[in-house]
Scaffold this motif. Structure first.
Motif, short mmCIF file in Angstrom:
data_model
loop_
_atom_site.label_atom_id
_atom_site.label_comp_id
_atom_site.label_asym_id
_atom_site.label_seq_id
_atom_site.Cartn_x
_atom_site.Cartn_y
_atom_site.Cartn_z
N VAL A 221 0.84 -1.20 0.00
CA VAL A 221 0.00 0.00 0.00
C VAL A 221 0.87 1.25 0.00
N LEU A 222 1.91 1.26 0.81
CA LEU A 222 2.81 2.42 0.88
C LEU A 222 3.50 2.67 -0.46
N ASP A 223 3.72 1.61 -1.23
CA ASP A 223 4.40 1.73 -2.52
C ASP A 223 3.47 2.20 -3.63
N ALA A 224 2.15 2.22 -3.36
CA ALA A 224 1.18 2.59 -4.40
C ALA A 224 0.83 4.07 -4.27
N PRO A 225 1.22 4.92 -5.23
CA PRO A 225 0.97 6.36 -5.12
C PRO A 225 -0.52 6.71 -5.01
N SER A 226 -1.38 5.87 -5.56
CA SER A 226 -2.81 6.18 -5.55
C SER A 226 -3.51 5.71 -4.28
N LEU A 227 -2.76 5.10 -3.35
CA LEU A 227 -3.35 4.62 -2.09
C LEU A 227 -2.74 5.36 -0.91
N GLN A 228 -3.57 5.64 0.07
CA GLN A 228 -3.11 6.26 1.32
C GLN A 228 -3.26 5.26 2.45
N PHE A 229 -2.14 4.80 3.01
CA PHE A 229 -2.22 3.88 4.15
C PHE A 229 -2.70 4.65 5.38
N ALA A 230 -3.85 4.23 5.91
CA ALA A 230 -4.45 4.94 7.04
C ALA A 230 -4.44 4.15 8.33
N GLY A 231 -4.32 2.82 8.26
CA GLY A 231 -4.34 2.08 9.51
C GLY A 231 -4.54 0.60 9.32
N LEU A 232 -4.84 -0.04 10.45
CA LEU A 232 -4.94 -1.50 10.52
C LEU A 232 -6.33 -1.90 11.01
N HIS A 233 -6.79 -3.03 10.52
CA HIS A 233 -8.10 -3.54 10.89
C HIS A 233 -7.98 -4.97 11.39
N SER A 234 -8.75 -5.29 12.43
CA SER A 234 -8.79 -6.66 12.96
C SER A 234 -10.21 -6.99 13.39
N HIS A 235 -10.64 -8.18 13.03
CA HIS A 235 -11.98 -8.64 13.44
C HIS A 235 -11.85 -10.09 13.86
N ILE A 236 -12.20 -10.40 15.09
CA ILE A 236 -11.91 -11.74 15.61
C ILE A 236 -13.11 -12.68 15.59
N GLY A 237 -14.31 -12.20 15.24
CA GLY A 237 -15.45 -13.10 15.19
C GLY A 237 -16.74 -12.39 15.55
N SER A 238 -17.77 -13.18 15.82
CA SER A 238 -19.09 -12.63 16.10
C SER A 238 -19.69 -13.24 17.36
N GLN A 239 -20.66 -12.50 17.94
CA GLN A 239 -21.37 -12.93 19.14
C GLN A 239 -20.39 -13.26 20.26
N ILE A 240 -19.50 -12.28 20.54
CA ILE A 240 -18.43 -12.45 21.53
C ILE A 240 -18.80 -11.73 22.82
N PHE A 241 -18.64 -12.41 23.94
CA PHE A 241 -18.99 -11.86 25.23
C PHE A 241 -17.77 -11.52 26.09
N GLU A 242 -16.62 -12.01 25.73
CA GLU A 242 -15.45 -11.77 26.55
C GLU A 242 -14.44 -10.92 25.80
N THR A 243 -13.60 -10.21 26.53
CA THR A 243 -12.65 -9.28 25.90
C THR A 243 -11.24 -9.84 25.83
N THR A 244 -11.00 -11.04 26.29
CA THR A 244 -9.63 -11.57 26.24
C THR A 244 -9.13 -11.67 24.81
N GLY A 245 -10.01 -12.04 23.88
CA GLY A 245 -9.61 -12.11 22.48
C GLY A 245 -9.22 -10.75 21.94
N PHE A 246 -9.98 -9.71 22.34
CA PHE A 246 -9.64 -8.36 21.91
C PHE A 246 -8.30 -7.91 22.50
N GLU A 247 -8.02 -8.33 23.74
CA GLU A 247 -6.76 -7.97 24.36
C GLU A 247 -5.58 -8.52 23.56
N VAL A 248 -5.68 -9.79 23.18
CA VAL A 248 -4.60 -10.41 22.40
C VAL A 248 -4.51 -9.75 21.03
N ALA A 249 -5.68 -9.52 20.39
CA ALA A 249 -5.69 -8.90 19.07
C ALA A 249 -5.06 -7.51 19.12
N ALA A 250 -5.44 -6.71 20.12
CA ALA A 250 -4.89 -5.36 20.24
C ALA A 250 -3.38 -5.41 20.45
#
Length: 471
Positions: A221-250
């Protein structure tokens, strides 16, 4: 581990039967406010939604039908925008989307997450501000990317090296720099159903941290002049009740952000932690409030950023189910009641309704659990453990696998199923050539059709009637 954490393994509405479903409730007519929309109540035994009697809604709009508590969905959307300053909130349109809901989301100040050209078309038809739209998807076509860039969407989450090349070419054609996030597969096993866990390695989404693909994608992305690198995305799943997975992902996403800074001198502007926050489907489900969740996620990221000496980037989340899920109910009419004798002499009661897997595939697909109640009256009859089934030619056509209903449920009664706003109408089908149900918004005593019921004429309109063999 949060107060809602549970042992490893699938739980909570999407998978295994909840033990409390088999326990006889104190009052089979009771409405649990943790599960039902905020305006639902009983008046003289009859269910009311948004100030309108449910039997009246059923008479006017037919069954099966989905009824949206508009005050409830607006309140849930607002609870995210008001929960914590500095977060960007994108409603995940895949949960349910129509032009009316897109306008509600815009009114409440949220962004919109779309993942196909069709969802983008709905958003644009609703005149949703394109700069507040983000585009997801693991296989975006050139046409979809072109429409998104041409519309001026705020950001596109890239998911493969092929897509980075396609998007760079499209953006160059329009002589603009398209803002992008790189989706990272962080190797976290969310405690949910395998079909809706999205951060383990063996699946189709994102760039792997483990094999270095994520860093190489950022570099592309950084090498592509027509793209602006803005950040990172992570999604660990659905119908999640606990935050331990988010802690590891973060932890892992921030570590990658630190590596990008150290190697390329580029500061990550945004970290998107995805969606997947759970809701209550049955008694015992206990999700956190948006404020609790966002404060917890913010605290996790602050700690991780401090550990690598990095300023905290803008944070964003993508709730879908958590906003629309609890705000809708589905109302069915009972057609038949059948008692079946099982091995050992026990009996199971089957109550068949006029919908089923064509309007709610989730029970068959994920073994999802739901709460159901008699809507047209209250009853003092002894409750019977009941299975609510649909009208389709499949033995797996189950709406509610195990629930307690009064023993005098009979044909013509109305049953209401709670928390059907997410992934029910949006995943609906025409199996057995059954027209899909309407969605009706109810607020302050007024009901308005926002998605009309399909008709048999709609089904036949797609049928050309042309024979492949000349006469």
């Amino acid at each position: 581990m949060s107060r809602n954490a549970h042992p490893a393994g699938p739980r909570h509405g999407d998978v295994l039967p909840n033990a409390q479903q088999s326990a006889l409730p104190d009052d089979v007519n009771a409405i649990d406010p943790a599960i039902w929309p905020t305006t639902v109540a009983r008046v003289d035994g009859t269910l009311v939604l948004g100030g309108v009697l449910v039997p009246e809604l059923a008479r006017t709009h037919g069954t099966p039908a989905l009824f949206l508590d508009e005050a409830d969905v607006r309140g849930r959307a607002r609870s995210y925008t008001e929960a914590l300053a500095g977060f960007d909130v994108f409603y995940a349109g895949k949960a349910f989307l129509c032009t009316t809901l897109a306008r509600i989301v815009a009114d409440e100040g949220l962004g919109l997450d779309v993942c196909t050209g069709g969802e983008l078309a709905v958003a644009l038809a609703a005149q949703f501000p394109p700069e507040r739209i983000e585009v997801h998807g693991n296989n975006k076509s050139v046409d979809e990317l072109t429409r998104a860039v041409e519309a001026g969407v705020g950001q596109i989450i890239v998911d493969s090296f092929d897509e980075i090349g396609r998007l760079a070419a499209v953006a160059a054609t329009f002589q603009r720099q398209q803002r992008v996030l790189v989706r990272v597969t962080v190797g976290v096993e969310a405690h949910t159903h395998e079909f809706i866990a999205t951060a383990h390695e063996d699946q189709k989404f994102g760039f792997s941290l483990r094999d270095g693909s994520a860093l190489r994608a950022v570099e592309a992305v950084l090498d592509a002049p027509s793209l602006q690198f803005a950040g990172l995305h992570s999604h660990i799943g659905s119908q999640i009740f606990e935050t331990t997975g988010f802690e590891v992902a973060a932890h892992r996403v921030v570590a990658l952000a630190g590596a990008i800074r150290d190697k390329h001198g580029v500061v990550v502007d945004e970290i998107n932690l995805g969606g997947g926050l759970g809701i209550a489907y049955v008694t015992g489900d206990d999700p956190e409030s948006p404020k609790q969740t966002l404060e917890r996620l913010n605290g996790i990221v602050e700690l991780e950023c401090a550990s690598v000496g990095m300023r905290v980037p803008k944070l964003s989340v993508e709730p879908g189910r958590a906003i629309i899920g609890p705000s809708m109910i589905t109302v069915y009419e009972v057609g038949t009641v059948k008692d079946v004798t099982l091995d050992g002499g026990t009996t199971r009661r089957y109550v068949s309704v006029d919908g089923g897997m064509s309007d709610n595939i989730r029970t068959a697909l994920y073994d999802a659990q739901y709460t159901c109640t008699l809507a047209n009256r209250a009853s003092v009859e002894t409750p019977v453990l009941t299975r609510i089934v649909g009208k389709h030619c499949e033995s797996g056509d189950v709406v509610v696998r195990d629930t307690w209903l009064p023993g005098d449920v009979r044909p013509g009664d109305l049953l209401a199923v709670a928390a059907t706003g997410a992934y029910c109408r949006s995943m609906a089908s025409n199996y057995n050539h059954v027209p899909r149900p309407p969605v009706v918004s109810v607020v302050d005593g007024v009901a308005t059709v926002i998605v009309r019921r399909e008709t048999e004429d709609d089904l036949l309109a797609l049928d050309t009637g042309v024979s492949a063999v000349p006469a």
